[in-house]
Design an enzyme around this catalytic site. Sequence first.
Site, mmCIF file in Angstrom:
data_model
loop_
_atom_site.group_PDB
_atom_site.id
_atom_site.type_symbol
_atom_site.label_atom_id
_atom_site.label_comp_id
_atom_site.label_asym_id
_atom_site.label_seq_id
_atom_site.Cartn_x
_atom_site.Cartn_y
_atom_site.Cartn_z
ATOM 1 N N GLY A 72 38.995 69.155 30.851
ATOM 2 C CA GLY A 72 39.544 68.148 29.471
ATOM 3 C C GLY A 72 38.032 66.613 29.668
ATOM 4 O O GLY A 72 37.251 66.639 29.174
ATOM 5 N N CYS A 89 41.374 54.950 40.828
ATOM 6 C CA CYS A 89 40.337 55.160 41.852
ATOM 7 C C CYS A 89 39.094 56.255 41.833
ATOM 8 O O CYS A 89 37.981 55.798 42.335
ATOM 9 C CB CYS A 89 41.578 56.176 43.336
ATOM 10 S SG CYS A 89 42.437 54.996 43.506
ATOM 11 N N LYS A 92 46.994 60.374 33.595
ATOM 12 C CA LYS A 92 47.749 61.162 34.378
ATOM 13 C C LYS A 92 49.535 61.212 33.998
ATOM 14 O O LYS A 92 49.804 59.961 33.858
ATOM 15 C CB LYS A 92 47.028 62.052 35.349
ATOM 16 C CG LYS A 92 47.483 60.769 36.643
ATOM 17 C CD LYS A 92 47.054 61.481 38.010
ATOM 18 C CE LYS A 92 48.414 60.193 39.054
ATOM 19 N NZ LYS A 92 48.070 61.500 40.466
ATOM 20 N N GLU A 137 43.472 56.289 53.212
ATOM 21 C CA GLU A 137 44.940 55.732 52.106
ATOM 22 C C GLU A 137 44.474 57.410 51.062
ATOM 23 O O GLU A 137 43.643 57.339 50.305
ATOM 24 C CB GLU A 137 45.721 54.950 51.496
ATOM 25 C CG GLU A 137 46.611 55.514 51.155
ATOM 26 C CD GLU A 137 47.140 56.634 51.603
ATOM 27 O OE1 GLU A 137 48.035 55.274 53.345
ATOM 28 O OE2 GLU A 137 48.021 57.771 51.478
ATOM 29 N N PHE A 138 44.919 58.135 51.071
ATOM 30 C CA PHE A 138 44.352 59.396 49.886
ATOM 31 C C PHE A 138 45.604 59.771 49.266
ATOM 32 O O PHE A 138 45.431 60.486 48.241
ATOM 33 C CB PHE A 138 44.365 60.659 51.033
ATOM 34 C CG PHE A 138 42.985 60.939 52.177
ATOM 35 C CD1 PHE A 138 41.649 60.860 51.316
ATOM 36 C CD2 PHE A 138 43.028 60.347 53.223
ATOM 37 C CE1 PHE A 138 40.816 60.493 51.977
ATOM 38 C CE2 PHE A 138 42.759 60.337 53.937
ATOM 39 C CZ PHE A 138 41.306 59.578 54.169
ATOM 40 N N LEU A 139 46.846 58.641 48.903
ATOM 41 C CA LEU A 139 47.913 58.612 48.017
ATOM 42 C C LEU A 139 47.608 59.308 46.913
ATOM 43 O O LEU A 139 46.419 58.361 46.115
ATOM 44 C CB LEU A 139 48.881 57.745 48.270
ATOM 45 C CG LEU A 139 48.430 56.151 48.591
ATOM 46 C CD1 LEU A 139 48.925 56.409 46.694
ATOM 47 C CD2 LEU A 139 49.959 56.375 49.082
ATOM 48 N N ARG A 140 48.093 59.783 46.188
ATOM 49 C CA ARG A 140 48.110 60.648 44.175
ATOM 50 C C ARG A 140 49.324 59.662 43.543
ATOM 51 O O ARG A 140 49.756 59.904 43.859
ATOM 52 C CB ARG A 140 48.461 61.173 44.259
ATOM 53 C CG ARG A 140 46.658 62.410 44.574
ATOM 54 C CD ARG A 140 47.513 63.671 44.317
ATOM 55 N NE ARG A 140 47.988 64.112 45.333
ATOM 56 C CZ ARG A 140 49.231 65.722 45.290
ATOM 57 N NH1 ARG A 140 49.349 66.113 44.317
ATOM 58 N NH2 ARG A 140 49.898 65.609 46.307
ATOM 59 N N ASN A 199 37.016 61.937 47.543
ATOM 60 C CA ASN A 199 37.284 61.297 46.133
ATOM 61 C C ASN A 199 35.856 61.473 45.524
ATOM 62 O O ASN A 199 35.791 62.282 44.320
ATOM 63 C CB ASN A 199 37.247 59.372 46.268
ATOM 64 C CG ASN A 199 38.814 59.240 46.478
ATOM 65 O OD1 ASN A 199 39.491 59.962 46.278
ATOM 66 N ND2 ASN A 199 39.280 58.425 46.135
HETATM 67 C C1 UDX Z 1 43.224 60.450 43.778
HETATM 68 C C2 UDX Z 1 43.157 61.244 44.386
HETATM 69 O O1 UDX Z 1 43.293 62.428 44.268
HETATM 70 C C3 UDX Z 1 43.254 60.758 45.927
HETATM 71 O O2 UDX Z 1 43.906 61.573 47.106
HETATM 72 C C4 UDX Z 1 43.576 59.338 46.311
HETATM 73 O O3 UDX Z 1 43.794 58.480 47.262
HETATM 74 C C5 UDX Z 1 43.329 58.442 45.004
HETATM 75 O O4 UDX Z 1 42.540 58.704 43.877
HETATM 76 P P1 UDX Z 1 45.191 59.615 41.386
HETATM 77 O O5 UDX Z 1 43.816 58.402 41.571
HETATM 78 O O6 UDX Z 1 46.257 58.794 41.404
HETATM 79 O O7 UDX Z 1 44.654 59.941 42.980
HETATM 80 O O8 UDX Z 1 45.041 60.774 40.609
HETATM 81 P P2 UDX Z 1 44.274 62.516 40.533
HETATM 82 O O9 UDX Z 1 46.086 63.185 41.040
HETATM 83 O O10 UDX Z 1 43.318 62.828 41.690
HETATM 84 O O11 UDX Z 1 44.089 62.285 39.273
HETATM 85 C C6 UDX Z 1 42.881 61.240 38.935
HETATM 86 C C7 UDX Z 1 41.904 61.486 37.447
HETATM 87 O O12 UDX Z 1 41.000 63.037 37.272
HETATM 88 C C8 UDX Z 1 43.679 61.351 36.490
HETATM 89 O O13 UDX Z 1 42.989 61.036 35.058
HETATM 90 C C9 UDX Z 1 43.108 63.416 35.956
HETATM 91 O O14 UDX Z 1 43.569 63.705 34.953
HETATM 92 C C10 UDX Z 1 41.799 64.115 36.050
HETATM 93 N N1 UDX Z 1 42.212 65.144 36.834
HETATM 94 C C11 UDX Z 1 42.846 65.996 38.233
HETATM 95 C C12 UDX Z 1 40.711 65.927 34.965
HETATM 96 O O15 UDX Z 1 40.424 66.001 34.692
HETATM 97 N N2 UDX Z 1 41.050 67.948 35.922
HETATM 98 C C13 UDX Z 1 41.575 67.838 36.821
HETATM 99 O O16 UDX Z 1 41.585 69.202 37.565
HETATM 100 C C14 UDX Z 1 42.432 66.830 38.130
#
Ligand code: UDX
Length: 440
Positions: free
Chosen positions: A262, A269, A329, A160-163, A217
């Site tokens: 940041g 994940c 996030k 699963e790749f959902l965010r 990931n």
């Molecule tokens: C992630 C993957 O994107 C998703 O495909 C997988 O199934 C699960 O892990 P998620 O953990 O929901 O999803 O969040 P995501 O939106 O990917 O962000 C992860 C973290 O990275 C957050 O803390 C976000 O703030 C941080 N982030 C993201 C950054 O610091 N910089 C970025 O450019 C992008």
Amino acid sequence: MAADKATKKKKIAVIGAGHVGLVTAAAFAELGHSVTCVDNDKKKIVHLKKQILPFFEPELEELVKKNIRKKKLSFSHNVGESIRLCNILFIAVGTPPQADGAADLSAVENIARLIARNMKEYTLIVEKSTVPVQTGIKIKETIMRYRRGDIPFDVASNPEFLREGKAVYDCFYPARIVIGVETERAEKILKDLYAPLKVPIITTDMNTAEIIKHASNSFLATKISFINAVSRICDLTGADVKKVAQGMGLDPRIGREFLDAGVGYGGFCFPKDVEAFSYISKKVGYEFRLLDEVKKINDDQRRYFVEKIREHLWVLKDKKIAVLGLAFKPDTDDMRFAPSIEIIHSLVSCNARLRVYDPQAMNEAKQFLPKRGVRYAETLYEAVRGCDCACFLTQWQEFVSADFKKIKTLMKLPLIIDGRNMFDKKELIRIGFTYASIGR
Ligand code: UDX
């Protein structure tokens, strides 16, 4: 013939009502399949039956309610019974990290044994949880070992790749669907299930599917740590990391996404998946040192942020600091491995007095933040009142569109430290703030 029978029945059980499980169950129901979402946590199931969700996820509540009404989605805490009644089983139970970085697979193994004991006819078992490579094979071996007689079954991997925060959207509009299978029968069933989505489906063996998940990931986490490392050089040389990201991102081979510098990545994940991939690589004989560095850079960003505050306030003892944004996030109340946790603990240990606020994660946050030294505000404006500094750690829209003239009048010192590079630097300086961010 038998495959058609299994496909037609389409009785799906999704085992595990966590983020992945519940969203997957609701999405399959919306696609017209009959789905039972199962969890051995009775309280969670009692709540779900009353349409009370265990976490916040945009659009999910409506989707769950609608499909309960349409009788496409039901809930049960009886795992054994659900296995007996359904012939497509998605395993979506937790695989939390252990102290050494390895994933704890005891819940997956337990479900595999339950499936072996309870399946009645041909069953397709699909692993959805994020698991180390070769877990599919282990599930298969476990079922072979414990099954009664020789009831036929297949195991497949369908990562699963959902965010979080965009989970419902991601379920219906995924970039790709990956299915790792050993038989044509399993491939057909999965392709039929996903047919309404009309997105590219990549079919592989199980190990390859599992590695696609690990590698995706870990690569995204690497992109974030890469730009964070670049941001440090930008700070040292007076360059602007946002412009650097823009300039890099316009190259289609690089792409702009996941190049936001940041306080680093958090959530359930990336931190655990990077560690798990590093661990499993070592276990099979390869030291993936790049990933160890990705983690180090990420950890460092939190310390660097606290140093930035110290640079401006010198002594932190008794300083009133507002921390805005606690969830890892925006658009989620998930606090797991959120950068805010480490930053807040570090500030409290310096005897700073914190006022914290998050649009969604206030309740969740209480389990993760120190009991002493933290006061919870009801609004952003209440949090910043009388503060020496306002730190922003999550890019909530509510913060981006806040009234900064008002914020300035409320604060003792007009100092903003932006951990997500989310504000217009020139505009805040024009209003009269001292403004610091990461790498610009
Ligand atoms: C992630 C993957 O994107 C998703 O495909 C997988 O199934 C699960 O892990 P998620 O953990 O929901 O999803 O969040 P995501 O939106 O990917 O962000 C992860 C973290 O990275 C957050 O803390 C976000 O703030 C941080 N982030 C993201 C950054 O610091 N910089 C970025 O450019 C992008």
